[in-house]
Design an enzyme around this catalytic site. Structure first.
Site, short mmCIF file in Angstrom:
data_model
loop_
_atom_site.label_atom_id
_atom_site.label_comp_id
_atom_site.label_asym_id
_atom_site.label_seq_id
_atom_site.Cartn_x
_atom_site.Cartn_y
_atom_site.Cartn_z
N GLU A 261 1.29 -1.48 -0.13
CA GLU A 261 0.03 0.42 0.28
C GLU A 261 0.65 1.09 -0.10
O GLU A 261 1.77 1.18 0.53
CB GLU A 261 -1.08 -0.33 1.43
CG GLU A 261 -1.60 -0.91 1.47
CD GLU A 261 -3.39 -0.82 2.62
OE1 GLU A 261 -2.95 0.16 2.58
OE2 GLU A 261 -3.45 -1.59 3.17
N LYS A 263 2.20 4.39 1.10
CA LYS A 263 2.18 5.36 2.44
C LYS A 263 1.66 6.77 2.87
O LYS A 263 3.19 7.49 1.84
CB LYS A 263 3.53 5.25 3.35
CG LYS A 263 3.95 4.82 4.98
CD LYS A 263 4.70 4.59 5.08
CE LYS A 263 4.54 4.63 6.58
NZ LYS A 263 4.63 6.40 7.53
N ARG A 283 -5.01 8.79 16.87
CA ARG A 283 -3.33 7.75 16.91
C ARG A 283 -3.06 7.70 18.11
O ARG A 283 -3.04 6.04 18.77
CB ARG A 283 -2.11 8.33 16.17
CG ARG A 283 -1.49 6.98 16.34
CD ARG A 283 0.30 7.20 16.35
NE ARG A 283 1.26 6.09 15.78
CZ ARG A 283 1.56 5.75 16.54
NH1 ARG A 283 1.41 5.77 18.04
NH2 ARG A 283 2.46 4.41 16.77
N GLU A 312 -5.68 6.76 6.63
CA GLU A 312 -5.02 8.26 6.89
C GLU A 312 -5.75 9.46 6.03
O GLU A 312 -5.79 9.66 5.14
CB GLU A 312 -3.29 7.59 6.64
CG GLU A 312 -2.45 8.33 6.97
CD GLU A 312 -1.62 8.38 7.91
OE1 GLU A 312 -2.08 7.38 8.87
OE2 GLU A 312 -0.92 9.25 8.49
N ARG A 427 3.09 -3.79 17.42
CA ARG A 427 4.28 -3.79 15.96
C ARG A 427 4.40 -5.50 15.78
O ARG A 427 5.48 -6.01 16.48
CB ARG A 427 5.84 -3.06 17.07
CG ARG A 427 6.29 -2.42 15.38
CD ARG A 427 7.45 -1.68 15.86
NE ARG A 427 6.57 0.06 16.22
CZ ARG A 427 6.31 0.44 16.18
NH1 ARG A 427 6.37 0.77 14.78
NH2 ARG A 427 6.39 2.03 16.76
N LYS A 433 7.09 -1.09 7.28
CA LYS A 433 7.06 -0.34 5.72
C LYS A 433 8.25 -0.61 5.50
O LYS A 433 9.39 -0.68 6.34
CB LYS A 433 7.02 1.51 7.43
CG LYS A 433 7.72 1.09 8.19
CD LYS A 433 7.33 1.86 9.27
CE LYS A 433 7.81 2.53 10.96
NZ LYS A 433 7.44 2.89 12.06
P1 ATP Z 1 4.03 4.12 13.89
O1 ATP Z 1 2.78 4.92 13.61
O2 ATP Z 1 4.75 3.24 13.56
O3 ATP Z 1 4.38 4.51 15.48
P2 ATP Z 1 4.59 6.35 12.88
O4 ATP Z 1 3.87 6.99 13.73
O5 ATP Z 1 5.74 7.34 13.36
O6 ATP Z 1 5.30 4.95 13.40
P3 ATP Z 1 6.01 5.07 10.74
O7 ATP Z 1 6.98 4.94 10.79
O8 ATP Z 1 5.72 6.97 9.29
O9 ATP Z 1 4.18 6.42 11.69
O10 ATP Z 1 4.53 4.77 10.52
C1 ATP Z 1 3.28 3.86 10.30
C2 ATP Z 1 2.12 4.58 9.65
O11 ATP Z 1 2.23 5.18 8.59
C3 ATP Z 1 0.82 4.19 10.68
O12 ATP Z 1 0.60 4.43 12.01
C4 ATP Z 1 -0.39 5.23 9.92
O13 ATP Z 1 -0.86 5.74 10.00
C5 ATP Z 1 0.15 5.43 8.38
N1 ATP Z 1 -0.31 4.69 7.46
C6 ATP Z 1 -0.48 5.32 5.76
N2 ATP Z 1 -1.01 5.44 5.40
C7 ATP Z 1 -0.58 4.01 5.49
C8 ATP Z 1 -1.11 2.33 4.92
N3 ATP Z 1 -1.73 2.51 3.77
N4 ATP Z 1 -1.22 0.97 5.39
C9 ATP Z 1 -1.14 1.59 7.28
N5 ATP Z 1 -0.52 2.34 7.76
C10 ATP Z 1 -0.19 3.67 7.07
#
Ligand code: ATP
Length: 590
Positions: A261, A263, A283, A312, A427, A433
């Site tokens: 997917e 991001k 979140r 998102e 996690r 990712k």
């Molecule tokens: P995490 O949520 O893993 O603690 P983070 O908030 O720093 O880390 P990232 O590590 O950049 O964020 O990536 C995860 C986040 O990406 C998810 O929490 C979600 O908000 C976002 N996201 C964006 N697109 C998607 C998608 N297609 N599927 C799942 N999550 C997505």
């Protein structure tokens, strides 16, 4: 149960370092509670009167707590302030002053746990004109019936500084220990908590002897979000998600596809529909419904009465034909206000998962099936659209999709295992990712500020020279330092951070922080920032994952953004730092 008994247990808990022993002590306390009291006790240990998504806050200001204390103890406000200045802990001051008073008069009636809880709840629900005076009245009444030790915890609680060092994982262990003497039910308790984010409710249900294995998600109870693991490249991702077996030469046998997917760098939203009513959670699982009228309207128009789905959200400017990132979205919201923002930069929610639909809990349903249900639900909706994806088992195709995502200004991709359930609150490798690179690092690090330095030279005017930041050791719950960060802050960030940090500075190193460095000021660990760095190194100066005096550290760390949407419990863990360090090694060996 009397609150004086609770206070005695709290005092013991505070003196314990080992997490297991701490849980044992709390288990003993829980055993003496009725199920309804356990619920109250758990909220209090969490520092609140309800799960945080209810948005209730006891919030008595320091000045008012001092007045309540003066009123009860008979000392002047001036005297209380002077003592507090010396001790640095208004709870300790309350204990000392009430101990002196106790020698003169015996307190009137005794506080029960339920009375204390009901009073706190009353305080949290008071608002508007005159409410601070009324809050002082309720607190003074509690203090009147309190032993000195009770007073210490009552005052600390009201200030939001209970400082027991007890996190949710310790409470979960304690619940299982209270019923079985060991951690047998830990997994089932964790799952129930992840599905409703209300440890008080879980405690009450569990200690009344009910079977938690059939606990289900439900609208208006936010689900703790599923999180993504990291891997350094497309090949490793495909091998992990598309194979269950290995051949004799130990090469993984690719047997199915995975979803890849886009991001989106937006704002994560969990949307709940209950009998047509909409609620949106962040979140951090805080309600933010009123901030997004256009998403509320779009969700209400979906062909479902009850649902929980996630996506998102990004702001989109039709005029510029451009998406705005999380930071830009927030900044614009501040500038334009909610209504104007909705008009000028309508949001689009890229839905990526569904966990509940019309009385059915879908959290255990495999991804591919959930995805089909989601696509059907949002079909024909303008503001809520499914996230873009491809299905593939080819590293080359994954890589091409990743490069295309980057060229379109997206953050990268999230690959998903087609057969996995929705892994609430964890996690796991169900989601992996792959982000645009940060130097040699596979990802940025979300660190908690534990202290700060004063500015020198040009920085002097901001009273801010940088921060000491820590990651979370998920085994011990401690915060271990990983970097001193002085760069990457804008002038605006410096002055607003200096202001916020000033408000939360503490006299001593906060409990649970492990550091060899001594910043100019320690602060309550509350603020999370995203930090980029060139690489992870080993350093004798930092304590993150420390073995034999050497910890992990960030080389050339710089601030990327404030993470208001994360709490310290969501910070990067030592385990993740170690896995990123290993990935960095694999990358440089390529
Ligand atoms: P995490 O949520 O893993 O603690 P983070 O908030 O720093 O880390 P990232 O590590 O950049 O964020 O990536 C995860 C986040 O990406 C998810 O929490 C979600 O908000 C976002 N996201 C964006 N697109 C998607 C998608 N297609 N599927 C799942 N999550 C997505």
């Amino acid at each position: 149960m009397l609150f004086s008994g609770v206070a005695q247990h709290f005092s013991k808990v505070e003196a314990i370092d080992s997490r297991l022993e701490m849980s044992g002590e709390i288990a003993g306390l829980l055993q003496g509670c009725k199920p309804s009291e356990a619920r109250q006790l758990v909220y209090i240990m969490e520092g609140n009167v309800a799960p945080s998504h209810e948005g209730l806050d006891v919030g008595i200001g320091e000045k008012f707590a001092i007045r309540a204390l003066a009123k009860t103890s008979g000392y002047t406000v001036h005297r209380v302030e002077a003592d507090y200045k010396k001790s640095g802990d208004l709870g300790a001051t309350a204990e000392a002053l009430l101990a002196k008073k106790a020698q003169l008069s015996l307190s009137s009636s005794e506080n029960t746990l339920s009375k204390v809880y009901a009073s706190f709840l009353k305080i949290a629900r008071m608002s508007g004109a005159g409410s601070q005076e009324a809050k002082i009245g309720v607190l003074s009444e509690l203090l009147n019936g309190a032993t000195p030790l009770e007073a210490k915890y009552l005052v600390r609680f009201c200030l939001g500084k209970l400082r027991l060092g007890v996190g949710d994982p310790s409470i979960i262990d304690a619940l299982s220990m209270a019923r079985h003497g060991d951690k047998t039910d830990k997994a089932v308790l964790e799952r129930a908590f992840n599905l409703c984010s209300d440890l008080g409710e879980v405690s009450e249900v569990y200690l009344s002897g009910k079977d938690l294995s059939r606990f289900s998600a439900a609208p208006f109870k936010p689900i703790r979000p599923a999180l993504a693991e990291r891997l350094p490249n497309a090949k490793e991702i495909i091998e992990k998600l598309c194979s269950d077996e290995k051949d004799e030469g130990k090469t993984p046998i690719i047997s199915r596809k995975c979803a890849v997917e886009a991001k989106y760098d937006g704002l994560r939203m969990q949307v709940h529909l209950k009998d047509g009513e909409v609620e949106i959670y962040s979140r951090k699982l805080e309600k933010m419904t009123h901030m997004f009228p256009e998403i509320v309207e779009a969700a209400a128009a979906l062909p479902a009465k009850n649902a929980i789905f996630e996506g998102e959200a990004l702001a989109y400017s039709a005029r510029e034909k451009k998406y705005y990132s999380f930071q830009q979205t927030i900044q614009r919201k501040r500038k334009h206000g909610v209504e104007k923002m909705a008009e000028d930069f309508p949001l689009r929610l890229f839905a990526f998962d569904i966990m509940y639909l019309d009385s059915e809990d879908l959290t255990l349903t495999p991804y591919l099936e959930r995805r089909k249900i989601l696509e059907k639900l949002v079909r024909n909706n303008k503001a809520i659209v499914p996230s873009d994806l491809i299905y593939t088992d080819s590293p080359k195709k994954l890589d091409e999709y990743f490069q295309r995502a980057l060229s379109e200004g997206l953050e990268g991709i999230i690959a998903k295992d087609l057969v996995q359930p929705y892994v609430a609150g964890a996690r796991k490798f169900a989601w992996i990712k792959l982000k645009k690179s940060y130097g040699e690092l596979a990802d940025s690090v979300d660190a908690v500020i534990v202290g700060y330095y004063l500015g020198k030279g040009a920085r002097e005017e901001f009273k801010f020279g940088g921060v000491l930041a820590a990651v979370r050791n998920d085994e011990t719950g401690a915060l271990e330092t990983i970097a001193k960060i002085g760069g990457g802050f804008t002038e605006e960030e410096m002055s607003s951070l200096a202001e916020e940090l000033e408000k939360i500075k503490t006299k001593e190193k906060p409990r649970g922080v492990i550091s060899k460095l001594e910043p100019d000021f320690w602060v309550e660990p509350k603020i999370v920032i995203t930090v980029a760095a060139d690489e992870i190194t080993l350093s004798p100066m930092h304590t993150a994952g420390s073995v034999g005096g050497t910890g992990y550290a960030l080389r050339f760390p710089r601030m990327v953004s404030m993470r208001d949407d994360k709490s310290p419990a969501d910070a990067t863990t030592v385990r993740e730092v170690i896995s990123m360090f290993e990935m960095q090694r694999r990358k440089s060996a390529q």
